[in-house]
Enzyme design. Structure first.
Site, mmCIF file in Angstrom:
data_model
loop_
_atom_site.group_PDB
_atom_site.id
_atom_site.type_symbol
_atom_site.label_atom_id
_atom_site.label_comp_id
_atom_site.label_asym_id
_atom_site.label_seq_id
_atom_site.Cartn_x
_atom_site.Cartn_y
_atom_site.Cartn_z
ATOM 1 C CG ASP A 293 -35.624 -28.550 57.736
ATOM 2 O OD1 ASP A 293 -35.974 -28.914 56.594
ATOM 3 O OD2 ASP A 293 -35.685 -29.303 58.732
ATOM 4 C CE LYS A 398 -43.973 -31.758 58.335
ATOM 5 N NZ LYS A 398 -44.308 -33.114 58.786
#
Length: 419
Positions: A293, A398
């Site tokens: 990520d 998100k």
């Protein structure tokens, strides 16, 4: 929707969102423990919000939107629950594979049916509160979220779970995170090496309810490291509370990599203080297998600093919210950087520039591909270019809903653009 981001200097104190990864795991395990006490300081991001909503309302149809973590974890949780529910999501979610998890759950005794397309959501899940469990084999290079989803229901299985992972394990820190939270709730779970694979054994010992508080998100911190690295002021410094050296989050390792890009980390009583150190490498090589990520953050940072790179372990980027490898190539191309991709798992840049696809006088507009990390990784580019535009900036909800407000507090100017 489009915004224009302007900036040159950065500084201040920023309260980061709570860890989405820890929040979603803690919510599932807390529910499996039978606790009547809520998890404290859960994230307010979309991925966590959809889990909190369905777990509190218990609807017949569970819609997780674009939240991949919520889809995988919720499917496993529903499999050992009561009743029958349909779990679905956005169009993108309906095209994200879930066959590995469904097959594994079926082997353990779950009743899960594909509603539309084989191997993909939506799913019809008939809860089986009493499942046998036992031995299971998975390739280690599947998403760690599949592994975590299975591990978390392990204590509820009659025989527990012995999970053998063959091949190279992807994102092991996320698996370790899951196991750490499970232990906090009384689970007995450990790694056990075998001759041909790594094994994780979860004994059939029920969870115990306990208070649990979620720490801040190291993934979100990475964007502030990027900002300090790219800021024009040599005294750039940002305080980030509730981040700890002894963290469950594998992305905390990003701090050590940012040291190579001129950002120092000082742990203080209530968190960390990051500052520009002035010492930066000219070339960076790193394997992101255990913290994928952060790949976008480092790719963009290196390009803007003129640091050539060779990054490996990026295979999971192709099945995230978008194909992040392709997205990075396209958007960095707008800024004059030609990034090479190899083997669907590597990105390279040799430090040379290609012809820019926009006029020098134009402000580059970055497409975000319904991917929160594209928006957050590219916004700090304004610190080097003076200005950049971000399309569909609302995608940050998100994982980091307050991102744009926090940027304003730190010295950025952000305005909506008429399109």
């Amino acid at each position: 929707m489009q915004i224009e981001v302007k900036g040159s200097t950065v500084g201040g104190r920023v309260v980061l969102p709570s860890s989405k990864s820890i929040s979603n795991r803690a919510l599932v395990i807390n529910a499996l423990s039978g606790s009547n006490v809520s998890v404290d300081n859960v994230s307010d991001c979309d991925d966590t919000r959809v889990m909190v909503e369905w777990m509190s309302r218990q609807p017949e149809t569970v819609d997780v939107g674009a939240a991949g973590t919520a889809m995988r974890f919720s499917t496993a949780l529903l499999a050992v629950g009561d009743g029958t529910r349909l779990i679905t999501g956005s169009e993108r979610m309906k095209n994200r594979p879930i066959g590995v998890l469904v097959n594994a759950l079926r082997e353990l005794g779950a009743d899960v049916t594909y509603v539309e397309k084989e191997g993909f959501p939506p799913l019809l899940v008939k809860g089986c509160p009493i499942m046998e469990g036992g031995d299971l084999v998975l390739p280690g290079n599947v998403s760690s979220q599949y592994v975590s989803a299975l591990l978390m229901i392990g204590p509820r299985l009659e025989k527990g779970l012995k999970l053998k992972l063959t091949d190279t394990i992807v994102s092991r820190p996320y698996i370790d995170m899951t196991m750490g939270i499970m232990r906090s709730f009384g689970a007995e779970v450990d790694w056990a090496e075998s001759e041909d694979a790594a094994c994780i054994e979860v004994r059939p010992v029920p969870y115990r309810p306990c208070p649990y508080c979620v720490e801040s998100d190291w993934s979100a911190a990475s964007y502030w490291y990027e900002m300090v690295a790219l800021a024009s002021n040599d005294d750039a410094e940002v305080a980030l509370p509730a981040l700890y050296a002894e963290s469950l989050q594998g992305d905390s390792r990003g701090a050590a990599v940012f040291e190579k890009l001129g950002v120092s980390t000082r742990f203080v009583e209530d968190g960390v203080v990051i500052a520009k150190s002035g010492s930066c490498v000219s070339h960076l090589e790193y394997d992101f297998l255990e913290m994928p990520d952060l790949a976008q953050t480092f790719v963009v940072t290196c390009c803007m600093l003129g640091v050539s790179f060779h990054f490996k372990g990026l295979q999971s980027l192709k099945i995230k919210e978008t194909d992040r490898i392709v997205a990075l190539q396209r958007e960095l191309g707008k800024l004059g950087f030609c990034i090479e991709a190899r083997n669907d798992s590597e990105l390279l840049w040799d430090g040379t520039h290609c012809a820019e696809s926009v006029a020098e006088s134009s402000v580059v507009a970055i497409d975000t591909y319904e991917d929160h990390r594209m928006a957050m990784a590219f916004a700090p580019v304004a610190l080097q270019t003076g200005c950049i535009r971000i399309n569909e900036p609302q995608v940050v909800s998100k994982s980091y809903p307050r991102y744009w407000e926090d940027l304003k507090t730190a010295g950025f100017e952000i305005n909506s653009v008429e399109q």
